[in-house]
Each structure stands twice: as structure tokens, then as C-alpha cells.
Design a protein around this motif. Structure first.
Motif, PDB file in Angstrom:
ATOM      1  N   ALA A 254      -7.934 -32.632 -39.758  1.00  0.00           N
ATOM      2  CA  ALA A 254      -8.057 -34.091 -39.751  1.00  0.00           C
ATOM      3  C   ALA A 254      -9.445 -34.529 -40.207  1.00  0.00           C
ATOM      4  O   ALA A 254     -10.355 -33.705 -40.370  1.00  0.00           O
ATOM      5  N   ILE A 255      -9.594 -35.818 -40.397  1.00  0.00           N
ATOM      6  CA  ILE A 255     -10.859 -36.411 -40.842  1.00  0.00           C
ATOM      7  C   ILE A 255     -11.745 -36.664 -39.624  1.00  0.00           C
ATOM      8  O   ILE A 255     -11.347 -37.370 -38.688  1.00  0.00           O
ATOM      9  N   GLN A 256     -12.926 -36.115 -39.644  1.00  0.00           N
ATOM     10  CA  GLN A 256     -13.802 -36.124 -38.472  1.00  0.00           C
ATOM     11  C   GLN A 256     -14.068 -37.529 -37.933  1.00  0.00           C
ATOM     12  O   GLN A 256     -14.047 -37.748 -36.717  1.00  0.00           O
ATOM     13  N   LYS A 257     -14.303 -38.491 -38.814  1.00  0.00           N
ATOM     14  CA  LYS A 257     -14.714 -39.814 -38.340  1.00  0.00           C
ATOM     15  C   LYS A 257     -13.584 -40.621 -37.710  1.00  0.00           C
ATOM     16  O   LYS A 257     -13.855 -41.646 -37.080  1.00  0.00           O
ATOM     17  N   ASN A 258     -12.340 -40.158 -37.841  1.00  0.00           N
ATOM     18  CA  ASN A 258     -11.225 -40.848 -37.180  1.00  0.00           C
ATOM     19  C   ASN A 258     -11.035 -40.306 -35.761  1.00  0.00           C
ATOM     20  O   ASN A 258      -9.940 -39.895 -35.364  1.00  0.00           O
ATOM     21  N   LYS A 259     -12.119 -40.328 -34.996  1.00  0.00           N
ATOM     22  CA  LYS A 259     -12.143 -39.695 -33.675  1.00  0.00           C
ATOM     23  C   LYS A 259     -11.101 -40.284 -32.735  1.00  0.00           C
ATOM     24  O   LYS A 259     -10.456 -39.560 -31.957  1.00  0.00           O
ATOM     25  N   HIS A 260     -10.901 -41.602 -32.790  1.00  0.00           N
ATOM     26  CA  HIS A 260      -9.977 -42.236 -31.852  1.00  0.00           C
ATOM     27  C   HIS A 260      -8.541 -41.756 -32.068  1.00  0.00           C
ATOM     28  O   HIS A 260      -7.765 -41.663 -31.118  1.00  0.00           O
ATOM     29  N   ILE A 261      -8.211 -41.419 -33.316  1.00  0.00           N
ATOM     30  CA  ILE A 261      -6.871 -40.889 -33.608  1.00  0.00           C
ATOM     31  C   ILE A 261      -6.813 -39.406 -33.279  1.00  0.00           C
ATOM     32  O   ILE A 261      -5.841 -38.921 -32.682  1.00  0.00           O
ATOM     33  N   ASN A 262      -7.852 -38.686 -33.628  1.00  0.00           N
ATOM     34  CA  ASN A 262      -7.890 -37.249 -33.343  1.00  0.00           C
ATOM     35  C   ASN A 262      -7.822 -36.977 -31.836  1.00  0.00           C
ATOM     36  O   ASN A 262      -7.187 -36.011 -31.397  1.00  0.00           O
ATOM     37  N   ASP A 263      -8.460 -37.846 -31.057  1.00  0.00           N
ATOM     38  CA  ASP A 263      -8.424 -37.673 -29.606  1.00  0.00           C
ATOM     39  C   ASP A 263      -7.014 -37.863 -29.046  1.00  0.00           C
ATOM     40  O   ASP A 263      -6.640 -37.225 -28.054  1.00  0.00           O
ATOM     41  N   LYS A 264      -6.224 -38.727 -29.672  1.00  0.00           N
ATOM     42  CA  LYS A 264      -4.826 -38.908 -29.237  1.00  0.00           C
ATOM     43  C   LYS A 264      -4.034 -37.619 -29.470  1.00  0.00           C
ATOM     44  O   LYS A 264      -3.187 -37.251 -28.644  1.00  0.00           O
ATOM     45  N   MET A 265      -4.304 -36.953 -30.592  1.00  0.00           N
ATOM     46  CA  MET A 265      -3.622 -35.681 -30.847  1.00  0.00           C
ATOM     47  C   MET A 265      -4.079 -34.619 -29.861  1.00  0.00           C
ATOM     48  O   MET A 265      -3.272 -33.835 -29.341  1.00  0.00           O
ATOM     49  N   ARG A 266      -5.376 -34.583 -29.589  1.00  0.00           N
ATOM     50  CA  ARG A 266      -5.902 -33.600 -28.634  1.00  0.00           C
ATOM     51  C   ARG A 266      -5.304 -33.823 -27.245  1.00  0.00           C
ATOM     52  O   ARG A 266      -5.056 -32.867 -26.503  1.00  0.00           O
ATOM     53  N   ALA A 267      -5.066 -35.074 -26.881  1.00  0.00           N
ATOM     54  CA  ALA A 267      -4.497 -35.383 -25.564  1.00  0.00           C
ATOM     55  C   ALA A 267      -3.098 -34.803 -25.401  1.00  0.00           C
ATOM     56  O   ALA A 267      -2.638 -34.585 -24.276  1.00  0.00           O
ATOM     57  N   LEU A 268      -2.429 -34.535 -26.512  1.00  0.00           N
ATOM     58  CA  LEU A 268      -1.108 -33.920 -26.477  1.00  0.00           C
ATOM     59  C   LEU A 268      -1.179 -32.397 -26.591  1.00  0.00           C
ATOM     60  O   LEU A 268      -0.151 -31.728 -26.701  1.00  0.00           O
ATOM     61  N   GLY A 269      -2.400 -31.869 -26.576  1.00  0.00           N
ATOM     62  CA  GLY A 269      -2.569 -30.425 -26.601  1.00  0.00           C
ATOM     63  C   GLY A 269      -2.734 -29.820 -27.976  1.00  0.00           C
ATOM     64  O   GLY A 269      -2.750 -28.591 -28.116  1.00  0.00           O
ATOM     65  N   LEU A 270      -2.878 -30.666 -29.003  1.00  0.00           N
ATOM     66  CA  LEU A 270      -3.054 -30.147 -30.354  1.00  0.00           C
ATOM     67  C   LEU A 270      -4.510 -29.747 -30.584  1.00  0.00           C
ATOM     68  O   LEU A 270      -5.438 -30.378 -30.068  1.00  0.00           O
TER      69      LEU A 270
END
Length: 297
Positions: A254-270
């Protein structure tokens, strides 16, 4: 150029090689093309706006960012086959768009804009070199690979946004039905450019989605297939919020600066692999646009 490596061949039936089975299995091989000779062209709203602001290509920066994406793939055991960039192909770097891959082989699309139509020959040459069969070819209307998604083993979705049209979808429906695929069109507002700018499958039955930009029937189809949708704001399309690349085994580039979206994926265990892309995004595409899966059995 990366030296091609041997990959284990997978067969469904004797003599029937599987190329790309779905959108989420472990990715083994991809095709990419450096933005070394890329020139900005206002054929999409993102680049048009950057050009209006006076931005220029800065190819050295774009190439450095692109190489970081290549490095991320290779660090995760993915073979990267590079198509040689050519100065005469002025907007060639988004390897996703010449067509798409299914289990049986390659589908060659047709670019909407003439400035991109010349790219197809280079990608097709590389497919031939790799021994990838061409199993369908758009010969009516247009289809670009950024609009393509394998929803499940038998359902192929083609966005009808700015580049793929009804004639192209109908043409592929006729050609792909012999393989047992159901082809569905997904009409969306044209400013979104491609379907992968507002929808992206990041894990089995999990997808990023600009829900407000997607049609009711498509959302209902995903619901029937028990998809979990991670909401992405419509305005994040301009930041390539959905334009990530699932590489399998629960990992997403993913694109590093889109942290708010990346964090949503991480919250699902990705496991989200951040790549610091910026200048190359001004050309109108992100990791998914830059990457054509070749082998994902």
C-alpha cells in the motif's frame, strides 16, 4: 532488468496450466514497466489537476519510487519481469491496463486513448516471450485492465468507468463464456477513471470500497458473496486510497501516506507493507495500476 527465475508450474488438469486463479492467492510473478520515459498527459483528472498546478514528471523521482515497489515485491519472493520502456511510448508505466489475466492465460484489452494504444505491442511481446497464451482479445469497444476484478472463481467484473465501455464488456462476455466465466459490468462515475481506484480486493472476501461511487447491484452481488467492505471516502480516490496490491498470505502492498486506510486493513489483521510513493501517483495510478499479475495459481 531482473533475471527471470524458475517458478513451479501448477496445473488444474493434465496439461492445463493455471496462470491467475483469483485476486488473493500468493502472488508469484508480476510484469511491470519503469516510468523512465513517462510524460504527463491530462487524460485523467488527477494528472490534469497536477499539470494545472504546474507540476512536471521528475522522472528520476518517479523511477526511484517505482523501484521501491519492485524491491517490496522481490523482498516478498515475487518475481518481477520488466518490460523495457521506450521513449516513443510516452505514458507507459501502468502495466495493469493493457489487459488482464485469468486462469487460462492473458486477455488483451483495447486502450481508449490512442496515446496508450501503442503500448500493447510491448506487453504482448513480453507475454509471448514468457510463453503466456492469449485466450481472448477485445475486438469491439474498449477494455483496460484497471477495470478488471476476479470476484470469485467464476465471476469476472469489469468496471465501466472512463475507459472500459459496454461494447468491450459484451465482447469479452462472448469470448470468455466458453471457460465458464460469468462477466458482469460495473458502471461508475467517469472521474474515477478505473474500477481499481474505488474498489480493491485485499484478502479473501475483504475489499476496500468507495461505497458511494459503486452501483447498488454490484454492492448487492458482493453482499451475497459475503464480502466485508472497508469503507473508503470518495475524496480518497484522488489519493489512490483503494489502489493497493494484495500479494497473498494476508499481505497488502500500500501507499505509505494513506495511513488512515492502511490502519483499517491492519485492524482486520492484514500485514500492510508501506511503500513511500508520491510523485509517481501524479501520473494517475498506484501499486495496483503499476502491476500486472502473471502467475498466481
Amino acid at each position: 532488468m531482473t533475471e527471470e527465475k524458475k517458478t513451479e508450474t501448477v496445473f488444474d488438469e493434465p496439461g492445463e496450466q493455471v496462470f491467475v486463479r483469483n485476486a488473493t492467492n500468493p502472488l508469484k510473478k508480476v510484469m511491470m514497466c519503469s516510468p523512465r520515459f513517462y510524460k504527463f498527459n491530462g487524460i485523467n483528472v488527477i494528472t490534469a489537476e497536477w499539470m494545472r498546478k504546474g507540476d512536471e514528471e521528475r522522472n528520476d523521482v518517479m523511477v526511484a519510487e517505482w523501484q521501491m515497489l519492485v524491491d517490496a515485491y522481490e523482498a516478498n519472493g515475487i518475481e518481477v519481469v520488466q518490460v523495457q520502456p521506450r521513449p516513443e511510448f510516452e505514458v507507459m508505466t501502468f502495466a495493469r491496463d493493457y489487459g488482464c489475466m485469468v486462469k487460462e492465460g492473458a486477455v488483451i484489452g483495447r486502450f481508449r486513448h490512442p496515446v496508450r494504444q501503442v503500448e500493447t505491442v510491448a506487453y504482448e511481446e513480453k507475454l509471448k516471450e514468457m510463453g503466456v497464451p492469449i485466450v481472448a482479445r477485445v475486438n469491439a469497444g474498449c477494455m483496460e485492465g484497471g477495470d478488471f476484478w476476479m470476484i470469485d472463481d467464476h465471476t469476472l467484473a469489469f468496471g465501466q468507468v472512463d475507459r472500459t465501455d459496454q461494447a468491450g464488456v459484451d465482447n469479452l462476455r462472448d469470448q470468455l463464456q466458453k471457460f465458464g466465466y460469468t462477466v458482469v459490468g460495473v458502471p461508475c462515475p467517469p472521474d474515477n477513471l478505473h474500477l481499481d481506484m474505488i474498489f480493491n480486493i485485499v484478502a479473501p472476501q475483504v475489499a476496500l470500497a468507495c461505497i458511494d461511487q459503486l452501483p447498488y447491484n454490484f454492492l448487492q452481488m458482493l453482499k451475497r458473496r459475503n464480502f466485508e467492505l472497508i469503507p473508503v471516502a470518495s475524496e480518497d480516490m484522488y489519493k489512490h486510497g483503494c489502489n493497493v496490491q494484495c500479494i497473498g498470505d494476508g499481505k497488502v502492498v500500500a501507499i505509505q501516506k494513506n495511513k488512515h486506510i492502511n490502519d483499517k486493513m491492519r485492524a482486520l489483521g492484514l500485514d500492510v507493507i508501506d511503500v513511500p510513493l508520491d510523485q509517481i501517483l501524479h501520473a494517475g495510478g498506484g501499486p495496483h495500476c503499476l502491476t500486472q499479475p502473471i502467475y498466481r495459481p
